[in-house]
Design a protein around this motif. Structure first.
Motif, PDB file in Angstrom:
ATOM      1  N   LEU A 168      53.339  41.746  49.307  1.00 50.40           N
ATOM      2  CA  LEU A 168      53.796  40.910  48.208  1.00 50.40           C
ATOM      3  C   LEU A 168      54.117  41.810  47.015  1.00 50.40           C
ATOM      4  O   LEU A 168      53.302  42.652  46.634  1.00 50.40           O
ATOM      5  CB  LEU A 168      52.730  39.892  47.818  1.00 50.40           C
ATOM      6  N   PRO A 169      55.283  41.667  46.411  1.00 47.96           N
ATOM      7  CA  PRO A 169      55.696  42.571  45.327  1.00 47.96           C
ATOM      8  C   PRO A 169      54.912  42.329  44.037  1.00 47.96           C
ATOM      9  O   PRO A 169      54.920  41.232  43.484  1.00 47.96           O
ATOM     10  CB  PRO A 169      57.182  42.243  45.144  1.00 47.96           C
ATOM     11  N   ARG A 170      54.239  43.355  43.559  1.00 48.20           N
ATOM     12  CA  ARG A 170      53.415  43.238  42.346  1.00 48.20           C
ATOM     13  C   ARG A 170      54.250  42.837  41.125  1.00 48.20           C
ATOM     14  O   ARG A 170      53.735  42.191  40.204  1.00 48.20           O
ATOM     15  CB  ARG A 170      52.721  44.575  42.053  1.00 48.20           C
ATOM     16  N   GLU A 171      55.502  43.229  41.106  1.00 51.26           N
ATOM     17  CA  GLU A 171      56.336  42.927  39.943  1.00 51.26           C
ATOM     18  C   GLU A 171      56.834  41.479  39.935  1.00 51.26           C
ATOM     19  O   GLU A 171      57.426  41.027  38.960  1.00 51.26           O
ATOM     20  CB  GLU A 171      57.538  43.874  39.892  1.00 51.26           C
ATOM     21  N   LYS A 172      56.560  40.749  41.018  1.00 48.99           N
ATOM     22  CA  LYS A 172      57.059  39.379  41.112  1.00 48.99           C
ATOM     23  C   LYS A 172      55.969  38.315  41.079  1.00 48.99           C
ATOM     24  O   LYS A 172      56.248  37.153  40.784  1.00 48.99           O
ATOM     25  CB  LYS A 172      57.865  39.202  42.404  1.00 48.99           C
ATOM     26  N   VAL A 173      54.726  38.693  41.391  1.00 47.43           N
ATOM     27  CA  VAL A 173      53.709  37.654  41.553  1.00 47.43           C
ATOM     28  C   VAL A 173      52.299  38.242  41.457  1.00 47.43           C
ATOM     29  O   VAL A 173      52.068  39.412  41.797  1.00 47.43           O
ATOM     30  CB  VAL A 173      53.889  36.952  42.929  1.00 47.43           C
ATOM     31  N   PHE A 174      51.370  37.427  40.948  1.00 46.42           N
ATOM     32  CA  PHE A 174      49.946  37.733  41.003  1.00 46.42           C
ATOM     33  C   PHE A 174      49.355  36.887  42.124  1.00 46.42           C
ATOM     34  O   PHE A 174      49.572  35.661  42.155  1.00 46.42           O
ATOM     35  CB  PHE A 174      49.251  37.377  39.684  1.00 46.42           C
ATOM     36  N   ALA A 175      48.616  37.503  43.019  1.00 38.16           N
ATOM     37  CA  ALA A 175      48.113  36.775  44.186  1.00 38.16           C
ATOM     38  C   ALA A 175      46.591  36.793  44.244  1.00 38.16           C
ATOM     39  O   ALA A 175      45.958  37.834  44.052  1.00 38.16           O
ATOM     40  CB  ALA A 175      48.688  37.379  45.466  1.00 38.16           C
ATOM     41  N   VAL A 176      46.020  35.626  44.518  1.00 35.80           N
ATOM     42  CA  VAL A 176      44.568  35.458  44.617  1.00 35.80           C
ATOM     43  C   VAL A 176      44.241  34.861  45.980  1.00 35.80           C
ATOM     44  O   VAL A 176      44.948  33.966  46.470  1.00 35.80           O
ATOM     45  CB  VAL A 176      44.050  34.514  43.503  1.00 35.80           C
ATOM     46  N   TYR A 177      43.184  35.345  46.582  1.00 31.87           N
ATOM     47  CA  TYR A 177      42.734  34.840  47.880  1.00 31.87           C
ATOM     48  C   TYR A 177      41.302  34.322  47.758  1.00 31.87           C
ATOM     49  O   TYR A 177      40.403  35.036  47.307  1.00 31.87           O
ATOM     50  CB  TYR A 177      42.799  35.952  48.926  1.00 31.87           C
ATOM     51  N   LEU A 178      41.082  33.068  48.133  1.00 34.53           N
ATOM     52  CA  LEU A 178      39.755  32.463  48.096  1.00 34.53           C
ATOM     53  C   LEU A 178      39.045  32.767  49.416  1.00 34.53           C
ATOM     54  O   LEU A 178      39.461  32.297  50.476  1.00 34.53           O
ATOM     55  CB  LEU A 178      39.866  30.947  47.880  1.00 34.53           C
ATOM     56  N   ASP A 179      37.995  33.540  49.324  1.00 31.01           N
ATOM     57  CA  ASP A 179      37.370  34.113  50.512  1.00 31.01           C
ATOM     58  C   ASP A 179      35.916  33.664  50.655  1.00 31.01           C
ATOM     59  O   ASP A 179      34.997  34.333  50.192  1.00 31.01           O
ATOM     60  CB  ASP A 179      37.449  35.646  50.433  1.00 31.01           C
ATOM     61  N   TRP A 180      35.706  32.518  51.299  1.00 35.87           N
ATOM     62  CA  TRP A 180      34.353  32.055  51.588  1.00 35.87           C
ATOM     63  C   TRP A 180      33.757  32.874  52.726  1.00 35.87           C
ATOM     64  O   TRP A 180      34.467  33.362  53.599  1.00 35.87           O
ATOM     65  CB  TRP A 180      34.371  30.591  52.017  1.00 35.87           C
ATOM     66  N   GLU A 181      32.437  33.020  52.733  1.00 37.86           N
ATOM     67  CA  GLU A 181      31.774  33.593  53.903  1.00 37.86           C
ATOM     68  C   GLU A 181      32.032  32.660  55.087  1.00 37.86           C
ATOM     69  O   GLU A 181      32.101  31.432  54.932  1.00 37.86           O
ATOM     70  CB  GLU A 181      30.275  33.731  53.654  1.00 37.86           C
ATOM     71  N   LYS A 182      32.166  33.219  56.276  1.00 38.76           N
ATOM     72  CA  LYS A 182      32.546  32.441  57.453  1.00 38.76           C
ATOM     73  C   LYS A 182      31.626  31.242  57.708  1.00 38.76           C
ATOM     74  O   LYS A 182      32.128  30.128  57.940  1.00 38.76           O
ATOM     75  CB  LYS A 182      32.596  33.347  58.688  1.00 38.76           C
TER      76      LYS A 182
END
Length: 314
Positions: free
Chosen positions: A193-207
């Motif tokens: 994902l291009p850093r200059e186009k978007v900020f990306a967040v991932y929600l990462d629960w424990e399995k």
């Protein structure tokens, strides 16, 4: 576009709470949300697809006053794909150049297509796909994979025989263009994902915690999902229409017909949802520039949203 107006991605596996975090973000920054979900686009199946509860007002779907695009607008008989998503999302963003957009969902291919671009490939050919699927049923998936290997060794090496959808697509591309899929694809599909186009967040629960959330959600939505499936049939939709191929509806229909008990149907939906979540985790782990957030470490969605905005402003 300046840094503060760059869009945000809120990604994660199913049942991770993406919608609630996106809504909290929109409330804090005055933004609007684009659903990045291949199933929430459909009307009549809002519960089973975990679409946010909202109302249509002034030509927009709104959730608590927040514009929530690409939800609850498509007929169950229609199809929706990455190309259509990219084109539609592009029009929405272009219509409000100064808008603060939040892309929330778990359909990774849609995010990839929109932010990284897509190869110019021919659309699906239903008749050809049906022919190839029938061949796989008659002679086995390994046979179909061997056909792919004979015309496109690179694709065959990258696609396992069990991934029948990708095998069929690769063969379809070869038969439609006369060129191997491995030649037609430019690598955009694998780009970061291009850093200059978007900020990306991932929600990462424990399995284990995510699996508890999936089980709880299945228990909550099963009965209303059955009602949605029943209504769709009463309105004349076929069981195999594109919308009713969404996760869980096949089991809901089997329960309606008496082919599955409620317990067995719910068990299957839970297993399928876990498997889907695993595929989503695998997809999003490819991105090196995502901010990883464990929602369990925060009191509520607003606290998560505040953390995300602080990170974006740094």
């Amino acid at each position: 576009m300046n840094k503060n107006n760059l869009p945000l991605i809120i990604a994660g596996p199913t049942a991770s709470g993406k919608t609630d975090v996106a809504l909290a973000l929109a409330a804090l920054c005055g933004g609007e949300i684009l659903s990045v979900d291949s199933r929430q686009v459909y009307k009549l199946i809002n519960v089973g697809t975990a679409a946010p509860k909202g109302v249509w007002k002034d030509g927009f779907y709104k959730v608590g006053g927040v514009k929530y695009h690409l939800v609850d607008f498509l007929d169950l008989n229609e199809t929706f794909d990455v190309s259509r998503f990219s084109a539609t999302a592009g029009k929405i963003v272009s219509s409000n150049p100064g808008g603060k957009f939040i892309f929330a969902g778990g359909t990774g291919m849609y995010m990839q297509g929109y932010f990284c671009g897509m190869d110019d490939l021919p659309p699906a050919d239903k008749a050809l796909r049906a022919e190839l699927a029938s061949l796989a049923e008659q002679k086995g998936r390994a046979y179909l994979h061997s056909l792919l290997a004979s015309v496109d060794a690179a694709s065959a090496a990258a696609i396992p025989p069990g991934n029948i959808h990708r095998v069929i697509r690769a063969l379809e591309l070869y038969k439609l263009t006369g060129k191997p899929a491995s030649v037609l694809r430019t690598g955009k599909f694998c780009a970061q994902l291009p850093r200059e186009k978007v900020f990306a967040v991932y929600l990462d629960w424990e399995k284990p915690e995510l699996e508890k959330r999936i089980l709880k959600r299945t228990e909550l939505i099963f009965d209303p999902m059955v009602k949605e499936a029943e209504l769709a049939l009463k309105l004349g939709y076929a069981e195999d229409c594109p919308g009713l191929k969404s996760l869980g509806y096949r089991e809901a229909l089997s329960y309606l017909k008496g082919d599955l008990s409620k317990e067995k149907a719910m068990e299957r939906i839970t297993v399928l949802t876990r498997q889907y979540a695993k595929r989503q985790r695998t997809w999003f782990r490819r991105y090196e520039n995502m901010k990883i957030i464990n929602p369990a470490l925060y009191k509520n969605e607003t606290e998560i949203a505040e953390e995300i905005l602080l990170w974006k402003e740094r």
